[in-house]
Design an enzyme around this catalytic site. Structure first.
Site, short mmCIF file in Angstrom:
data_model
loop_
_atom_site.label_atom_id
_atom_site.label_comp_id
_atom_site.label_asym_id
_atom_site.label_seq_id
_atom_site.Cartn_x
_atom_site.Cartn_y
_atom_site.Cartn_z
N GLY A 20 0.84 -1.22 0.00
CA GLY A 20 0.00 0.00 0.00
C GLY A 20 0.86 1.26 0.00
O GLY A 20 2.06 1.21 0.27
N GLU A 105 -6.27 3.58 11.14
CA GLU A 105 -7.24 4.36 11.91
C GLU A 105 -8.65 3.93 11.53
O GLU A 105 -8.85 3.30 10.50
CB GLU A 105 -7.08 5.85 11.59
N HIS A 262 -9.46 11.92 18.40
CA HIS A 262 -9.59 10.47 18.27
C HIS A 262 -11.00 9.96 18.55
O HIS A 262 -11.77 10.61 19.26
CB HIS A 262 -8.62 9.79 19.23
#
Lengths: 328, 416
Positions: A20, A105, A262
């Site tokens: 990736g 994430e 977050h």
């Protein structure tokens, strides 16, 4: 053994999702800085590819069986999209990899929960999701932490930096480096609601490690992981100096439920407030070597006042001028 | 993302066999609402808003006089509750309530597991219930959950009604399954009531608070319409920002919360953004928005969020601030994405050149990136200072404050 359990001289990394965009850049950079620390990459359908500086396999099992690198792999670095993280972790656990970093994430909370329960059953160490990795100047690094030129922020020393925020981990290391303290280990544990490695987990892991002279802990609103660290200290288990900064007090002036930062940094039904965390740590500081900084940059004076010795000289300019200005 | 009660009743309660009162949702007292009222001896009418404590705000009403029900519906369907406008109202059957329980499922960070919270003393705010009367069952193994486990828990806490033991344990399992399978972060029923139906007792969920995981496999903003958490509908800018990250997991640039101030924030990283916003607010700057850009987004994402942030009217300054990035490329985000946004806005004649900028950033390719941004400032006539990480991150908002006071006589807010 040089370095803590999270990253040490025996660490051999396999990158899952290696081809990736993000992962291939990290492999390239890590190979330039710490040649040989990454042993292999895995991307289904790209086995045998020579596009990376490390061999690429279709499956982790093939990588583990490879006569050249297989036996050296003991740590996984996961870079796959959120929906594939659970699958990647299970593949690692089944391949008996005992230290796993989830960099991705936005992992669904439900998947994080399944991962956590499986990790406990298999007695593995998982850091993340939303980790940026780990830096141990005496050994090397895992992940992108510190970027292309980690010497800007990291120099060997006695601090253990634990942070939910990856960016602040590096920013903090740099701030301390400019003032004379180096890093023993910097670990970005991630800010997910279900965190596989918490502050308390790390403190327990290093409580008898003589390399740790002081701890810098960066917290956020939401959840109770900071409170758990405070509890560990007040129960007398962790005795080293701890300087903490909890961000997000301003969020308490906003409507409840406002998500900022977050996924885990959300105050729900009055729980997880920054001020409560600060209070708990402050209370610990009455009896134990704990100091909570009111402003982020006051972490430096906190570490100083706790008596953590400098590792090298203070190199700060008295007044920092702008690099460029179009206004004066 | 929070669901409206009628959405939860329709899409979750029905599917997971959580018994709820008969109800009709509408934006106005239409034929269906009138028919429903006609058939019921008495009804309960509730405003559909996301904000909590509706009852205390008078947005939940029991109507026994049927002639008044249509007017009450009209009022509650359109009224503002704590500043939030109702999207409609529901009318439901009035239950013959014998007892009110509290039930919720959420994640406990203490146990790092789903926690089922139950109290026999529901009906009031959970914060107001005596802690000794609240009991928690931790789902330590999410692979399977059976009603017998819940019965064991209920007996253990001295649950007082043997008749309700089996139905309650089954409903709790259904509620857990609804929480788990629809990927909630909170599912709260307060009250879960014991209602008298004829000569029988029946459990009915008389409310629904559902928070879905924003990172769920199917994003809730796609399953339901996108909405804010601010107790108000999303602004156009907020809606536009959400679209930036949809279907593209390369970095994150689509977080934008609009506030009332005049200092725009272009902040990076969860921690870096929070620390910067916090210091700016503590320093008395009136912040125009919150944002959190990170994970090395491509230039086009940065371009889009920059244009959204700068499109807010009434701005006086912009603070571009982040720590030392590990993987976010400074040349790509600031040198390309942000600079192109400024170039294009200038070319289109929509760039406000009175804005004062402070930039503080470091990370991969920052030397190149900051130089590119500086060149962009020069060619577009933009005023500001650019710093790297020699300036501690929390000093950047303070430097902006100094410039604002000096150049535009800015009056900072007095923070008590």
């Amino acid at each position: 053994m040089k370095g803590p359990v999270y990253l040490n001289e025996n660490t051999g990394i396999v990158v899952i999702g290696a081809t990736g965009r993000e992962a291939s850049q990290v492999i390239k950079e890590s190979e330039a800085l710490y040649p040989g620390i990454i042993k292999a990459g895995v991307t289904p359908g790209r086995g045998g590819s020579s596009e990376l500086a490390v061999p690429v396999f279709d499956t982790l099992f093939q990588a583990k069986k490879d006569p050249a690198v297989g036996s050296k792999i003991n740590t996984a670095l996961i870079y796959v999209p959120p929906a594939s993280v659970l699958d990647a972790v299970m593949e690692c656990l089944d391949a008996e990899i005992k230290v796993i970093y989830i960099i991705t994430e936005h992992v669904p909370i439900r998947d994080s929960e399944i991962i956590y329960q499986e990790k406990v059953r298999r007695n593995a160490i998982i850091v993340g999701g939303t980790s940026l990795g780990c830096f141990v100047p005496s050994v090397g690094r895992i992940g992108a932490i510190g970027g292309k030129d980690p010497t800007v922020a990291f120099r060997q020393g006695g601090l253990l930096i634990i942070s939910k925020s990856g960016g602040l981990t590096v920013t903090t290391a740099e701030m301390f480096k400019r003032r004379g303290w180096g890093t023993y280990c910097a670990l970005a544990i991630g800010g997910d609601i279900i965190s596989n490695t918490t502050y308390a987990d790390v403190l327990l892991q290093v409580k008898d490690d003589p390399n740790v002279k002081g701890v810098v802990m960066l917290g956020e609103p939401g959840g109770s992981y900071e409170e758990q660290a405070a509890e560990l200290i007040t129960s007398g288990v962790f005795k080293k100096p701890v300087a903490a900064f909890i961000s997000g007090r301003f969020q308490e002036r906003m409507p409840e439920g406002v998500a900022f930062g977050h996924a885990g940094a959300i105050v729900e039904r009055g729980m997880g407030k920054a001020t409560d965390k600060i209070e708990r740590l402050d209370a610990a500081g009455k009896k134990y070597p704990v100091k909570v900084a009111f402003y982020y940059h006051e972490l430096v004076s906190a570490i100083e006042s706790l008596g953590v010795p400098r590792d090298f000289e203070d190199s700060t300019a008295a007044h920092v001028a702008p690099l460029y200005s179009t206004i004066r | 993302m929070k669901l409206y009660e009628h959405e939860a009743l329709e899409s979750i309660y029905k599917k997971f066999q959580i018994p709820s009162p008969k109800f009709v949702f509408a934006t106005e007292p239409n034929e269906k609402v009138r028919e429903f009222i006609e058939k019921q001896p008495a009804v309960v009418i509730k405003s559909m808003v996301l904000v909590g404590k509706r009852g205390k705000a008078g947005a939940v009403k029991v109507v026994t006089d049927k002639t008044k029900a249509v007017d009450v519906f009209k009022d509650l369907a359109t009224r503002e509750v704590y500043g939030e406008k109702s999207v409609g109202a529901i009318v439901c059957e009035k239950l013959d309530i014998q007892k009110e329980y509290y039930l919720s499922v959420t994640y406990s960070t203490k146990d790092r597991a789903p926690a089922i919270t139950f109290s026999e003393h529901g009906g009031m705010e959970v914060e107001e219930i005596d802690h000794k009367l609240i009991h928690t069952y931790i789902v330590g193994d999410v692979r399977a959950i059976y009603p017998y486990q819940i019965r064991k828990f209920l007996v253990g806490i001295g649950f007082s009604d043997p008749e309700m033991l089996r139905p309650l344990s089954e409903i709790i399992v259904n509620v857990f399954k609804a929480f788990w399978e629809t990927e909630c972060r909170l599912l709260e029923i307060n009250p879960l009531v014991v209602a008298k139906v004829g000569d029988k007792k029946k459990l009915v969920a008389a409310d629904a608070v559902v928070l879905l995981d924003d990172d769920a496999a199917i994003p809730p903003s796609i399953r339901f319409s996108a909405r804010g958490d601010m107790g108000r509908p999303l602004s156009q800018r907020e809606q536009d920002a959400i679209l930036i990250d949809q279907g593209d997991h390369r970095g994150k640039a689509g977080s934008y919360v609009e506030l009332d101030g005049d200092v725009a924030l272009m902040t990076f990283g969860g921690g870096g953004s929070t620390v910067t916003a916090e210091t700016a607010i503590e320093a008395g700057l009136r912040v125009a928005n919150l944002t959190d850009i990170g994970g090395n987004p491509p230039a086009e994402k940065m371009y889009k969020i920059a244009r959204i942030i700068l499109s807010k009217p009434g701005l006086k300054a912009v603070l571009v601030c982040g720590g030392t990035a590990s993987n976010t490329r400074i040349d790509v985000t600031l040198g390309e994405g942000l600079a192109k946004a400024l170039d294009d806005m200038n070319a289109e004649g929509v760039l406000n050149k009175d804005l004062i900028w402070v930039v503080r950033r470091s990370g991969p390719e920052y030397v190149k990136g900051l130089k590119m941004l500086h060149e962009c400032f020069v060619r577009n006539g933009i005023k500001g200072d650019i710093y790297d990480s020699q300036l501690p991150i929390t000093e950047a908002p303070l430097r902006l404050k100094e410039l604002l006071i000096k150049h535009v006589n800015y009056q900072p807010e007095q923070i008590v």
